[in-house]
Design a protein around this motif. Structure first.
Motif, PDB file in Angstrom:
ATOM      1  N   THR A  78       0.855  -1.179   0.000  1.00  0.00           N
ATOM      2  CA  THR A  78       0.000   0.000   0.000  1.00  0.00           C
ATOM      3  C   THR A  78       0.894   1.232   0.000  1.00  0.00           C
ATOM      4  O   THR A  78       1.654   1.462   0.938  1.00  0.00           O
ATOM      5  CB  THR A  78      -0.922   0.025   1.225  1.00  0.00           C
ATOM      6  N   ALA A  79       0.822   1.999  -1.069  1.00  0.00           N
ATOM      7  CA  ALA A  79       1.678   3.171  -1.200  1.00  0.00           C
ATOM      8  C   ALA A  79       1.208   4.278  -0.265  1.00  0.00           C
ATOM      9  O   ALA A  79       0.007   4.561  -0.204  1.00  0.00           O
ATOM     10  CB  ALA A  79       1.673   3.679  -2.634  1.00  0.00           C
ATOM     11  N   PRO A  80       2.130   4.896   0.483  1.00  0.00           N
ATOM     12  CA  PRO A  80       1.758   6.034   1.333  1.00  0.00           C
ATOM     13  C   PRO A  80       1.528   7.274   0.470  1.00  0.00           C
ATOM     14  O   PRO A  80       2.442   8.014   0.176  1.00  0.00           O
ATOM     15  CB  PRO A  80       2.973   6.207   2.251  1.00  0.00           C
ATOM     16  N   GLY A  81       0.329   7.472   0.000  1.00  0.00           N
ATOM     17  CA  GLY A  81       0.040   8.603  -0.872  1.00  0.00           C
ATOM     18  C   GLY A  81      -1.039   8.235  -1.860  1.00  0.00           C
ATOM     19  O   GLY A  81      -1.697   7.200  -1.744  1.00  0.00           O
ATOM     20  N   VAL A  82      -1.217   9.075  -2.863  1.00  0.00           N
ATOM     21  CA  VAL A  82      -2.285   8.894  -3.842  1.00  0.00           C
ATOM     22  C   VAL A  82      -1.700   8.429  -5.159  1.00  0.00           C
ATOM     23  O   VAL A  82      -1.065   9.191  -5.879  1.00  0.00           O
ATOM     24  CB  VAL A  82      -3.059  10.223  -4.042  1.00  0.00           C
ATOM     25  N   LEU A  83      -1.835   7.169  -5.472  1.00  0.00           N
ATOM     26  CA  LEU A  83      -1.449   6.561  -6.743  1.00  0.00           C
ATOM     27  C   LEU A  83       0.068   6.578  -6.970  1.00  0.00           C
ATOM     28  O   LEU A  83       0.733   7.601  -6.808  1.00  0.00           O
ATOM     29  CB  LEU A  83      -2.138   7.245  -7.922  1.00  0.00           C
ATOM     30  N   VAL A  84       0.605   5.443  -7.403  1.00  0.00           N
ATOM     31  CA  VAL A  84       2.028   5.321  -7.725  1.00  0.00           C
ATOM     32  C   VAL A  84       2.249   5.841  -9.138  1.00  0.00           C
ATOM     33  O   VAL A  84       1.688   5.322 -10.106  1.00  0.00           O
ATOM     34  CB  VAL A  84       2.496   3.862  -7.607  1.00  0.00           C
ATOM     35  N   THR A  85       3.068   6.880  -9.265  1.00  0.00           N
ATOM     36  CA  THR A  85       3.270   7.543 -10.556  1.00  0.00           C
ATOM     37  C   THR A  85       4.701   7.451 -11.069  1.00  0.00           C
ATOM     38  O   THR A  85       4.992   7.927 -12.167  1.00  0.00           O
ATOM     39  CB  THR A  85       2.876   9.024 -10.448  1.00  0.00           C
ATOM     40  N   GLY A  86       5.609   6.869 -10.318  1.00  0.00           N
ATOM     41  CA  GLY A  86       6.995   6.738 -10.764  1.00  0.00           C
ATOM     42  C   GLY A  86       7.801   5.994  -9.718  1.00  0.00           C
ATOM     43  O   GLY A  86       7.383   5.869  -8.560  1.00  0.00           O
ATOM     44  N   ALA A  87       8.963   5.491 -10.116  1.00  0.00           N
ATOM     45  CA  ALA A  87       9.839   4.797  -9.172  1.00  0.00           C
ATOM     46  C   ALA A  87      11.243   4.754  -9.748  1.00  0.00           C
ATOM     47  O   ALA A  87      11.452   4.940 -10.953  1.00  0.00           O
ATOM     48  CB  ALA A  87       9.329   3.380  -8.892  1.00  0.00           C
ATOM     49  N   ASP A  88      12.213   4.499  -8.870  1.00  0.00           N
ATOM     50  CA  ASP A  88      13.594   4.336  -9.319  1.00  0.00           C
ATOM     51  C   ASP A  88      14.328   3.411  -8.356  1.00  0.00           C
ATOM     52  O   ASP A  88      14.049   3.398  -7.149  1.00  0.00           O
ATOM     53  CB  ASP A  88      14.307   5.690  -9.407  1.00  0.00           C
ATOM     54  N   LEU A  89      15.258   2.635  -8.904  1.00  0.00           N
ATOM     55  CA  LEU A  89      16.083   1.715  -8.133  1.00  0.00           C
ATOM     56  C   LEU A  89      17.453   2.333  -7.931  1.00  0.00           C
ATOM     57  O   LEU A  89      18.081   2.810  -8.887  1.00  0.00           O
ATOM     58  CB  LEU A  89      16.211   0.389  -8.885  1.00  0.00           C
ATOM     59  N   ARG A  90      17.925   2.361  -6.679  1.00  0.00           N
ATOM     60  CA  ARG A  90      19.239   2.937  -6.392  1.00  0.00           C
ATOM     61  C   ARG A  90      20.322   2.171  -7.155  1.00  0.00           C
ATOM     62  O   ARG A  90      20.184   0.964  -7.382  1.00  0.00           O
ATOM     63  CB  ARG A  90      19.513   2.899  -4.881  1.00  0.00           C
ATOM     64  N   PRO A  91      21.394   2.823  -7.561  1.00  0.00           N
ATOM     65  CA  PRO A  91      22.400   2.159  -8.393  1.00  0.00           C
ATOM     66  C   PRO A  91      22.982   0.883  -7.799  1.00  0.00           C
ATOM     67  O   PRO A  91      23.449   0.015  -8.549  1.00  0.00           O
ATOM     68  CB  PRO A  91      23.476   3.237  -8.569  1.00  0.00           C
ATOM     69  N   ASP A  92      22.961   0.729  -6.460  1.00  0.00           N
ATOM     70  CA  ASP A  92      23.464  -0.510  -5.865  1.00  0.00           C
ATOM     71  C   ASP A  92      22.371  -1.548  -5.666  1.00  0.00           C
ATOM     72  O   ASP A  92      22.628  -2.639  -5.151  1.00  0.00           O
ATOM     73  CB  ASP A  92      24.165  -0.231  -4.535  1.00  0.00           C
ATOM     74  N   ALA A  98      23.567   9.762  -9.668  1.00  0.00           N
ATOM     75  CA  ALA A  98      24.433   8.629  -9.962  1.00  0.00           C
ATOM     76  C   ALA A  98      25.090   8.058  -8.708  1.00  0.00           C
ATOM     77  O   ALA A  98      25.397   6.865  -8.654  1.00  0.00           O
ATOM     78  CB  ALA A  98      25.500   9.035 -10.975  1.00  0.00           C
ATOM     79  N   ASP A  99      25.301   8.914  -7.684  1.00  0.00           N
ATOM     80  CA  ASP A  99      25.943   8.417  -6.465  1.00  0.00           C
ATOM     81  C   ASP A  99      24.957   7.740  -5.510  1.00  0.00           C
ATOM     82  O   ASP A  99      25.366   7.155  -4.498  1.00  0.00           O
ATOM     83  CB  ASP A  99      26.675   9.548  -5.736  1.00  0.00           C
ATOM     84  N   GLY A 100      23.658   7.800  -5.804  1.00  0.00           N
ATOM     85  CA  GLY A 100      22.661   7.165  -4.964  1.00  0.00           C
ATOM     86  C   GLY A 100      22.425   7.845  -3.641  1.00  0.00           C
ATOM     87  O   GLY A 100      21.700   7.320  -2.795  1.00  0.00           O
ATOM     88  N   LEU A 101      22.993   9.021  -3.428  1.00  0.00           N
ATOM     89  CA  LEU A 101      22.892   9.713  -2.147  1.00  0.00           C
ATOM     90  C   LEU A 101      21.952  10.914  -2.195  1.00  0.00           C
ATOM     91  O   LEU A 101      21.797  11.615  -1.197  1.00  0.00           O
ATOM     92  CB  LEU A 101      24.277  10.148  -1.675  1.00  0.00           C
ATOM     93  N   SER A 102      21.346  11.160  -3.331  1.00  0.00           N
ATOM     94  CA  SER A 102      20.363  12.220  -3.467  1.00  0.00           C
ATOM     95  C   SER A 102      19.443  11.854  -4.617  1.00  0.00           C
ATOM     96  O   SER A 102      19.720  10.902  -5.369  1.00  0.00           O
ATOM     97  CB  SER A 102      21.038  13.576  -3.698  1.00  0.00           C
ATOM     98  N   PHE A 103      18.349  12.599  -4.761  1.00  0.00           N
ATOM     99  CA  PHE A 103      17.411  12.251  -5.827  1.00  0.00           C
ATOM    100  C   PHE A 103      16.702  13.496  -6.337  1.00  0.00           C
ATOM    101  O   PHE A 103      16.780  14.573  -5.741  1.00  0.00           O
ATOM    102  CB  PHE A 103      16.411  11.183  -5.365  1.00  0.00           C
ATOM    103  N   TRP A 104      16.011  13.324  -7.464  1.00  0.00           N
ATOM    104  CA  TRP A 104      15.335  14.406  -8.178  1.00  0.00           C
ATOM    105  C   TRP A 104      13.860  14.081  -8.346  1.00  0.00           C
ATOM    106  O   TRP A 104      13.493  12.913  -8.499  1.00  0.00           O
ATOM    107  CB  TRP A 104      15.948  14.588  -9.565  1.00  0.00           C
ATOM    108  N   THR A 105      13.009  15.098  -8.352  1.00  0.00           N
ATOM    109  CA  THR A 105      11.591  14.915  -8.646  1.00  0.00           C
ATOM    110  C   THR A 105      11.110  16.027  -9.571  1.00  0.00           C
ATOM    111  O   THR A 105      11.723  17.091  -9.664  1.00  0.00           O
ATOM    112  CB  THR A 105      10.722  14.928  -7.368  1.00  0.00           C
ATOM    113  N   VAL A 106       9.989  15.760 -10.232  1.00  0.00           N
ATOM    114  CA  VAL A 106       9.380  16.772 -11.102  1.00  0.00           C
ATOM    115  C   VAL A 106       7.892  16.468 -11.202  1.00  0.00           C
ATOM    116  O   VAL A 106       7.457  15.327 -11.051  1.00  0.00           O
ATOM    117  CB  VAL A 106      10.052  16.793 -12.497  1.00  0.00           C
ATOM    118  N   SER A 107       7.112  17.497 -11.442  1.00  0.00           N
ATOM    119  CA  SER A 107       5.662  17.382 -11.570  1.00  0.00           C
ATOM    120  C   SER A 107       5.252  17.398 -13.031  1.00  0.00           C
ATOM    121  O   SER A 107       5.924  18.000 -13.877  1.00  0.00           O
ATOM    122  CB  SER A 107       4.985  18.552 -10.842  1.00  0.00           C
ATOM    123  N   GLU A 108       4.143  16.770 -13.307  1.00  0.00           N
ATOM    124  CA  GLU A 108       3.505  16.945 -14.605  1.00  0.00           C
ATOM    125  C   GLU A 108       2.770  18.275 -14.607  1.00  0.00           C
ATOM    126  O   GLU A 108       2.206  18.681 -13.587  1.00  0.00           O
ATOM    127  CB  GLU A 108       2.513  15.806 -14.865  1.00  0.00           C
TER     128      GLU A 108
END
Length: 253
Positions: free
Chosen positions: A155-169, A220-230
């Protein structure tokens, strides 16, 4: 290439990828995917090309299906152009055509193993906000059809799953919803197929400037991340937001 972010539009655009500079956000150009008819691009991931672990590819998920009408969906596999490449056409290696068990699903989130040997799709979430994780393993046939296997639910904490990413490791997954981003920590013997068993914690709430949060991606270092809205056509361009983790664990060996 850690100096670039790759983005795309939702349905309605041509089969185009857009590159941005990580350093200052300036546009690095528009790259048209040759021979691709874009139905509904919804996510993008970086990983090795199929069967070529030393070669970098962009995996472009044409998986959107709000009406649950598509008999199959596709993930286009495109060699990443070298750093500094001039904008222009890109020729994909091909596409992984995917079929769900039990019929079409509405999904917008793609994960790709760093070595390109597996991928996972997370559907947006059905009754009660429960999302299903689907898995496909390689070696991938870029001309045939691959059957997805249903794996864990969460169960996703929020409204609808709209994206995901796997850490480089491969040890953490970020799951984006309209209202925020959640981190799922994986044990050494777990993969994204095990998201239903993972420990979760809030990575970011909102922000309020992202009225329809749609995308998330690690640095790329897996220690930070980016987001953007539609945003809709005619609205102000969206900000691309970067989050530096306050207590980030180093990447596993």
């Amino acid at each position: 290439d850690p100096s670039r972010l790759w983005l795309h539009n939702d349905s309605g655009d041509d089969a185009v990828l857009y590159a941005l500079s990580v350093e200052d956000g300036r546009s690095l150009g528009r790259f048209l995917l040759l021979g691709v008819d874009a139905v509904d691009f919804e996510d993008i991931a970086a990983g090795a090309c199929p069967g070529e672990p030393e070669r970098a590819c962009l995996w472009v998920a044409d998986i959107g299906d709000n009406g649950r009408q598509r008999a199959a969906v596709r993930v286009h596999v495109v060699p990443e152009p070298p750093a500094g490449a001039s904008p222009g056409p890109l020729r994909p290696l091909g596409a992984v055509t995917l079929q769900y068990p039990g019929g079409a699903r509405d999904a917008e989130a793609l994960l790709v193993a760093p070595d390109g040997a597996a991928l996972w799709i997370i559907d947006k979430g059905g009754e009660g906000g429960v999302s299903q994780v689907f898995e496909a393993g390689g070696p991938f046939d870029l001309e045939g059809t691959v059957a997805l296997t249903a794996r864990s639910t969460f169960t996703a904490p929020g409204v609808l799953v709209t994206g995901a990413d796997l850490r480089p490791d491969g040890r953490q997954v970020l799951v984006r919803t309209y209202t925020g981003t959640t981190a799922f920590d994986l044990d050494a013997d777990q993969t994204p197929a095990d998201l239903g068993e993972a420990i979760t914690r809030t990575a970011a709430n909102g922000p309020l400037s992202e009225r329809q949060g749609e995308a998330v991606g690690y640095d790329a270092d897996g220690l930070s991340f980016w987001t953007v809205s539609e945003v809709r056509g005619g609205d102000d361009p969206p900000d691309v937001n970067r989050y530096a983790c306050e207590a980030a664990a180093p990447l596993a060996p």
